[in-house]
Design an enzyme around this catalytic site. Structure first.
Site, PDB file in Angstrom:
ATOM      1  N   ARG A 136       0.478  -0.007   4.044  1.00 50.12           N
ATOM      2  CA  ARG A 136       0.875  -1.468   2.803  1.00 50.12           C
ATOM      3  C   ARG A 136       1.730  -1.816   3.048  1.00 50.12           C
ATOM      4  O   ARG A 136       2.683  -1.056   2.473  1.00 50.12           O
ATOM      5  CB  ARG A 136       0.034  -1.332   2.334  1.00 50.12           C
ATOM      6  CG  ARG A 136      -2.018  -2.117   2.106  1.00 50.12           C
ATOM      7  CD  ARG A 136      -2.314  -2.013   0.625  1.00 50.12           C
ATOM      8  NE  ARG A 136      -1.795  -2.148  -0.031  1.00 50.12           N
ATOM      9  CZ  ARG A 136      -2.784  -3.320  -1.552  1.00 50.12           C
ATOM     10  NH1 ARG A 136      -3.846  -3.647  -1.393  1.00 50.12           N
ATOM     11  NH2 ARG A 136      -2.187  -2.944  -2.654  1.00 50.12           N
ATOM     12  N   THR A 140       3.589  -7.753   1.557  1.00 49.25           N
ATOM     13  CA  THR A 140       2.278  -8.907   2.002  1.00 49.25           C
ATOM     14  C   THR A 140       0.400  -8.420   1.300  1.00 49.25           C
ATOM     15  O   THR A 140      -0.350  -8.502   1.583  1.00 49.25           O
ATOM     16  CB  THR A 140       3.055  -9.155   3.066  1.00 49.25           C
ATOM     17  OG1 THR A 140       2.667  -7.136   3.883  1.00 49.25           O
ATOM     18  CG2 THR A 140       3.950  -9.562   3.982  1.00 49.25           C
ATOM     19  N   ASP A 234      -1.487   3.416  -8.290  1.00 44.27           N
ATOM     20  CA  ASP A 234      -1.175   3.639  -6.559  1.00 44.27           C
ATOM     21  C   ASP A 234      -1.038   5.661  -7.039  1.00 44.27           C
ATOM     22  O   ASP A 234      -1.237   6.364  -7.357  1.00 44.27           O
ATOM     23  CB  ASP A 234       0.793   3.820  -5.997  1.00 44.27           C
ATOM     24  CG  ASP A 234       0.326   3.658  -5.102  1.00 44.27           C
ATOM     25  OD1 ASP A 234      -0.128   4.927  -4.529  1.00 44.27           O
ATOM     26  OD2 ASP A 234       1.002   2.987  -4.246  1.00 44.27           O
ATOM     27  N   ASP A 237       0.725   7.771  -5.111  1.00 41.98           N
ATOM     28  CA  ASP A 237       2.358   7.994  -6.075  1.00 41.98           C
ATOM     29  C   ASP A 237       1.343   8.937  -7.161  1.00 41.98           C
ATOM     30  O   ASP A 237       2.150   9.819  -7.315  1.00 41.98           O
ATOM     31  CB  ASP A 237       2.377   6.399  -7.227  1.00 41.98           C
ATOM     32  CG  ASP A 237       3.624   5.802  -5.445  1.00 41.98           C
ATOM     33  OD1 ASP A 237       3.380   6.567  -4.357  1.00 41.98           O
ATOM     34  OD2 ASP A 237       4.033   4.907  -6.006  1.00 41.98           O
TER      35      ASP A 237
END
Ligand code: PRP
Ligand code: URA
Length: 242
Positions: A136, A140, A234, A237
């Site tokens: 991603r 955006t 995330d 992560d």
């Protein structure tokens, strides 16, 4: 800090009365038959509570995520074709059972989807696993396809598509488009996912009505950066680098 909306329910074993059960936020109901949400058991809710907590450190995040992934894989396997299989037991009696039929493979959406590969291997020893690298754009939230490597005979297999986070649905839609372009029919794809947003589910279910989604939890929504809320941040992560 705000508390996100989401349905709450008393959760606990049946032998406890409703007033004896603690309440917890449970998965947002979904109106599509092809979206299967794992049963909202005390165990699942407690595991999700661990991985949602921003203070949970990486070793625990990995451990508890892996437990949920195992539940997703076990449920996903229930949606594969089966045939009757009768066996003889050591005491000379027959047992009318079942066996799996049909070839399968896994396809992980890199990077976060790779975290689900071991859970699949733990259940299906020598399973073939294809990879699709989709990232991603951080600004955006639009997905970009970088790479794919899939089993050559994927068109004749059932595909377990792996990605823990299903936010706008853009990445998963892109991955399904790749699979379909290689001849995999929609009805032979099972998308295994930890946390989904209602927006992602809506986008996906209207575009691919025959594809089945197995998710642990449908959350309340998305924030202004298209992160799932309440979510867990995330995933890639937290599992790999934080
Ligand atoms: C995350 C996640 C999904 C995607 C979900 O990956 O693992 O692939 O975002 O968002 P969407 O439904 O809005 O497309 P990301 O691109 O951040 O990469 P990562 O796996 O390397 O963390
Ligand atoms: N990817 C993640 O890892 N988390 C989100 O909330 C959205 C996309």
């Amino acid at each position: 800090e705000t508390t996100e909306v989401g349905p709450t329910k008393c959760v606990g074993p049946d032998y406890r009365s409703e007033s004896q059960k603690p309440t917890a936020t449970v998965s947002t109901p979904v109106k599509y038959d092809n979206v299967i949400t794992l049963p909202q058991t005390p165990q699942l809710i407690a595991l999700l509570t661990m991985i949602r907590d921003k203070n949970t450190e990486r070793a625990d995040f990995i451990f508890y995520s892996n437990r949920i992934i195992r539940l997703l894989v076990e449920e996903g396997l229930n949606h594969l074709p089966i045939v009757e299989q009768t066996v003889t037991t050591p005491v000379g009696r027959s047992y009318a059972g079942l066996q799996f039929q049909g070839k399968i493979c896994g396809v992980s959406i890199m990077r976060a989807g790779e975290s689900m590969e071991q859970g699949l291997r733990d259940c299906c020893r020598s399973v073939r696993i294809g990879k699709i690298l989709i990232q991603r754009d951080e600004e955006t939230a639009k997905p970009k396809l970088f790479y794919d490597k899939l089993p050559e005979d994927i068109a004749s297999r059932w595909v377990l598509l792996l990605d823990p986070m299903f936010a706008t649905g853009g990445s998963a839609i892109m991955a399904v488009d790749v699979l379909k372009s290689r001849g995999v029919p929609e009805e032979r794809i099972l998308f295994l996912n930890l946390i989904a947003s209602p927006e992602g589910i809506e986008n996906f279910a209207t575009k691919f009505p025959k594809l089945r989604v197995v998710t642990a939890f449908v959350d309340a929504g998305l924030d202004e950066k298209n992160y799932i809320i309440p979510g867990l941040g995330d995933f890639g992560d937290r599992y790999y680098t934080m």
